[in-house]
Design a protein around this motif. Structure first.
Motif, PDB file in Angstrom:
ATOM      1  N   SER A  16       0.875  -0.886  -0.030  1.00  0.00           N
ATOM      2  CA  SER A  16       0.108  -0.101   0.179  1.00  0.00           C
ATOM      3  C   SER A  16       1.201   0.993   0.065  1.00  0.00           C
ATOM      4  O   SER A  16       1.766   1.273   0.487  1.00  0.00           O
ATOM      5  N   LEU A  18       0.933   5.949   0.001  1.00  0.00           N
ATOM      6  CA  LEU A  18       0.931   6.879   0.623  1.00  0.00           C
ATOM      7  C   LEU A  18       1.679   7.802   0.224  1.00  0.00           C
ATOM      8  O   LEU A  18       2.609   8.227   0.259  1.00  0.00           O
ATOM      9  N   VAL A  28      -4.125   7.878  -0.505  1.00  0.00           N
ATOM     10  CA  VAL A  28      -3.398   6.648  -0.545  1.00  0.00           C
ATOM     11  C   VAL A  28      -3.815   5.763  -1.590  1.00  0.00           C
ATOM     12  O   VAL A  28      -5.202   5.396  -2.118  1.00  0.00           O
ATOM     13  N   PRO A  31      -5.923   0.666   0.448  1.00  0.00           N
ATOM     14  CA  PRO A  31      -5.359   0.971   1.619  1.00  0.00           C
ATOM     15  C   PRO A  31      -5.510  -0.387   2.359  1.00  0.00           C
ATOM     16  O   PRO A  31      -6.676  -0.325   3.231  1.00  0.00           O
ATOM     17  N   ALA A  35      -6.066   1.626   9.272  1.00  0.00           N
ATOM     18  CA  ALA A  35      -6.301   3.495   9.019  1.00  0.00           C
ATOM     19  C   ALA A  35      -5.260   3.909   9.864  1.00  0.00           C
ATOM     20  O   ALA A  35      -4.660   4.816   9.388  1.00  0.00           O
ATOM     21  N   TYR A  38      -1.971   5.101   8.535  1.00  0.00           N
ATOM     22  CA  TYR A  38      -1.873   6.393   7.546  1.00  0.00           C
ATOM     23  C   TYR A  38      -1.950   6.952   8.221  1.00  0.00           C
ATOM     24  O   TYR A  38      -1.712   8.244   8.263  1.00  0.00           O
ATOM     25  N   LEU A  49      -6.145  14.030   4.527  1.00  0.00           N
ATOM     26  CA  LEU A  49      -6.203  12.933   3.189  1.00  0.00           C
ATOM     27  C   LEU A  49      -7.165  12.957   2.310  1.00  0.00           C
ATOM     28  O   LEU A  49      -8.145  14.107   2.619  1.00  0.00           O
ATOM     29  N   ILE A  52      -8.317   8.415  -2.495  1.00  0.00           N
ATOM     30  CA  ILE A  52      -8.216   6.912  -2.277  1.00  0.00           C
ATOM     31  C   ILE A  52      -8.189   6.560  -3.016  1.00  0.00           C
ATOM     32  O   ILE A  52      -9.115   6.233  -3.893  1.00  0.00           O
ATOM     33  N   CYS A  54      -8.451   2.823  -5.427  1.00  0.00           N
ATOM     34  CA  CYS A  54      -7.750   1.539  -5.301  1.00  0.00           C
ATOM     35  C   CYS A  54      -7.922   0.914  -6.965  1.00  0.00           C
ATOM     36  O   CYS A  54      -8.256   1.077  -7.563  1.00  0.00           O
ATOM     37  N   SER A  64      -9.350  -0.414   4.929  1.00  0.00           N
ATOM     38  CA  SER A  64      -9.326   0.688   5.083  1.00  0.00           C
ATOM     39  C   SER A  64     -10.224   1.856   4.748  1.00  0.00           C
ATOM     40  O   SER A  64     -10.252   2.348   4.821  1.00  0.00           O
ATOM     41  N   ALA A  65     -10.532   1.234   3.549  1.00  0.00           N
ATOM     42  CA  ALA A  65     -11.438   2.220   2.091  1.00  0.00           C
ATOM     43  C   ALA A  65     -11.342   2.888   2.936  1.00  0.00           C
ATOM     44  O   ALA A  65     -12.155   4.145   2.832  1.00  0.00           O
ATOM     45  N   LEU A  68     -11.252   5.227   6.068  1.00  0.00           N
ATOM     46  CA  LEU A  68     -10.520   6.999   5.660  1.00  0.00           C
ATOM     47  C   LEU A  68     -11.366   7.412   5.044  1.00  0.00           C
ATOM     48  O   LEU A  68     -11.046   8.770   4.913  1.00  0.00           O
TER      49      LEU A  68
END
Length: 199
Positions: A16, A18, A28, A31, A35, A38, A49, A52, A54, A64-65, A68
């Protein structure tokens, strides 16, 4: 840009990432970790943040999407084809999918995105400043599995041929979803799966 590599929990140890822009807005990618991992970096760097991304919807890449996204109000990107809401694909919603061959960006962090189905129907690869976030499409010397739900050997071959023909710098660092990093030129020359797909 600041870049941090964070590894998800055993036994899959998902890679993962960041990234933090010069204006202290963060992205991110996949993720997979808790969490809090991050959030610790974000707090230390005085960053917030914003997005995100993916690369696909498998549980080990989106762990943890939602947490977050809720906490930070970050925009969550995942292809609709991977939003099944089941054990393998736990996400049920995302704020956006990705434009094929287009860009998503946060400040100077501009990601060119290509759809690369095969591991999952909604898999993508993202290129930002010489970093190729390959998810589970491309590993060092290998590729992601195609025998899981939604996987397709034919689509994977098509995606590998596509990747080989894209304007990705040969010295771009390949950052896969699992395992060691490599260079794109090395993969073109030595990855049997790419070479076989391009015959």
């Amino acid at each position: 840009m600041q870049a941090f590599h964070i590894v998800g929990p055993a036994p899959l140890y998902t890679n993962s990432f960041l990234l933090i822009s010069e204006a202290k807005h963060a992205v991110v990618i996949d993720p997979a970790a808790d969490a809090a991992e991050y959030e610790k970096i974000l707090t230390q760097q005085g960053a917030s943040l914003s997005a995100i991304y993916c690369t696909h919807g498998h549980y080990d890449h989106v762990g943890s999407a939602e947490a977050l996204a809720r906490k930070w109000g970050a925009k969550l990107y995942c292809e609709a084809a991977d939003l099944a809401g089941d054990t393998m694909f736990p996400l049920t919603r995302a704020d956006s999918g990705y434009p094929e061959g287009g860009q998503v960006s946060v400040d100077e962090l501009a990601f060119t995105v290509w759809h690369t189905p095969g591991h999952t129907p909604g898999s993508v690869c993202l290129l930002c400043e010489g970093l190729l976030f390959a998810g589970d499409t491309l590993f060092q010397g290998s590729i992601g599995r195609t025998d899981l739900p939604g996987g397709s050997p034919k689509e994977m071959d098509d995606s590998l041929r596509k990747l080989a023909g894209l304007p990705i710098p040969r010295d771009a660092q390949v950052l896969p979803g699992h395992g060691d990093f490599s260079q794109f030129g090395w993969e073109l020359e030595h990855n049997w799966f790419i070479k076989n797909a391009c015959r």
